[in-house]
Scaffold this active site. Structure first.
Site, mmCIF file in Angstrom:
data_model
loop_
_atom_site.group_PDB
_atom_site.id
_atom_site.type_symbol
_atom_site.label_atom_id
_atom_site.label_comp_id
_atom_site.label_asym_id
_atom_site.label_seq_id
_atom_site.Cartn_x
_atom_site.Cartn_y
_atom_site.Cartn_z
ATOM 1 N N HIS A 20 0.825 -1.207 0.000
ATOM 2 C CA HIS A 20 0.000 0.000 0.000
ATOM 3 C C HIS A 20 0.857 1.255 0.000
ATOM 4 O O HIS A 20 1.011 1.901 -1.005
ATOM 5 C CB HIS A 20 -0.953 -0.025 1.190
ATOM 6 C CG HIS A 20 -2.138 0.849 1.027
ATOM 7 N ND1 HIS A 20 -3.318 0.393 0.519
ATOM 8 C CD2 HIS A 20 -2.314 2.147 1.276
ATOM 9 C CE1 HIS A 20 -4.180 1.394 0.479
ATOM 10 N NE2 HIS A 20 -3.589 2.471 0.938
ATOM 11 N N ILE A 22 4.469 3.460 0.490
ATOM 12 C CA ILE A 22 5.888 3.262 0.232
ATOM 13 C C ILE A 22 6.614 4.587 0.447
ATOM 14 O O ILE A 22 6.082 5.650 0.126
ATOM 15 C CB ILE A 22 6.119 2.709 -1.194
ATOM 16 C CG1 ILE A 22 7.559 2.285 -1.387
ATOM 17 C CG2 ILE A 22 5.688 3.717 -2.239
ATOM 18 C CD1 ILE A 22 7.764 1.474 -2.660
ATOM 19 N N ASN A 73 -2.432 2.934 6.668
ATOM 20 C CA ASN A 73 -2.876 3.329 5.343
ATOM 21 C C ASN A 73 -1.729 3.832 4.468
ATOM 22 O O ASN A 73 -1.574 3.383 3.351
ATOM 23 C CB ASN A 73 -3.971 4.388 5.449
ATOM 24 C CG ASN A 73 -4.750 4.527 4.175
ATOM 25 O OD1 ASN A 73 -5.059 3.540 3.528
ATOM 26 N ND2 ASN A 73 -5.060 5.740 3.791
ATOM 27 N N ASP A 74 -0.939 4.761 4.949
ATOM 28 C CA ASP A 74 0.186 5.282 4.178
ATOM 29 C C ASP A 74 1.276 5.676 5.161
ATOM 30 O O ASP A 74 1.018 5.811 6.357
ATOM 31 C CB ASP A 74 -0.252 6.488 3.341
ATOM 32 C CG ASP A 74 0.727 6.831 2.222
ATOM 33 O OD1 ASP A 74 1.681 6.058 1.987
ATOM 34 O OD2 ASP A 74 0.555 7.886 1.590
ATOM 35 N N ASN A 130 -5.770 9.614 4.578
ATOM 36 C CA ASN A 130 -5.265 8.834 3.454
ATOM 37 C C ASN A 130 -3.778 9.074 3.269
ATOM 38 O O ASN A 130 -2.967 8.549 3.997
ATOM 39 C CB ASN A 130 -6.069 9.170 2.193
ATOM 40 C CG ASN A 130 -5.956 8.103 1.146
ATOM 41 O OD1 ASN A 130 -5.226 7.135 1.305
ATOM 42 N ND2 ASN A 130 -6.668 8.262 0.061
#
Length: 165
Positions: A20, A22, A73-74, A130
């Site tokens: 997901h 990186i 998530n990130d 997000n």
């Protein structure tokens, strides 16, 4: 585009499934490049840390960082094994995720991992966090709140804690 091979990886099913987030970080002392990859397997999210070996075009697995209580998530890396993560939701159940979204429950959070402690949430809750990224000098963290269509700017201080601008 040439795919990179992975060496020294743990022998587990689904090691690199559902990649997901990186982020890359270059060690200023050794000039080594590290890649941090957020993985969403079915059970527990984790961050896989790799050293990028450009001469041989491969990734050498260094470690896995796991926090079983976090639905990641990130991420954005700001130092060796120091990164911020957005938590989208508390739940793994599709039904609970949909219900919390429908009810507009602000359960998203910004988490910080300092390399030693488990991930800890910064103050405040958000609705559907997000993407996350950092300014080139790593002094400001930018976070996209999908649920409200707002981008937040987070000022970092010397102790790697945060205050909002």
């Amino acid at each position: 585009m040439t795919p990179l091979t992975i060496t020294d990886a743990p022998n587990m099913d689904g090691f690199m499934v559902r990649c997901h987030g990186i982020s890359a970080w270059r060690d200023p002392e050794s000039d080594s490049l590290y890649l941090y990859v957020l993985i969403h397997p079915e059970s527990v999210d984790r961050v896989e840390v790799f050293e990028v070996v450009l001469k041989r075009l491969h990734l050498r697995h260094i470690r896995s960082i796991v926090d079983p209580s976090t639905f990641m998530n990130d991420l954005v890396v700001v130092g060796r094994d120091q990164f911020y993560i957005t938590r989208f939701t508390w739940f793994r159940s599709f039904v609970w995720i949909r219900l919390s979204h429908w009810l507009h429950i602000p359960e998203g959070a910004i988490l910080f991992y300092d390399g030693d402690q488990v991930m800890r949430a910064l103050p405040d809750s958000y609705f559907l966090l997000n993407g996350i990224n950092a300014s080139p000098d790593k002094k400001t963290i930018y976070v996209a709140e999908l649920g409200t269509k707002i981008i937040h700017a987070l000022q970092r201080d010397d102790k790697l804690t945060t205050t909002w601008k």
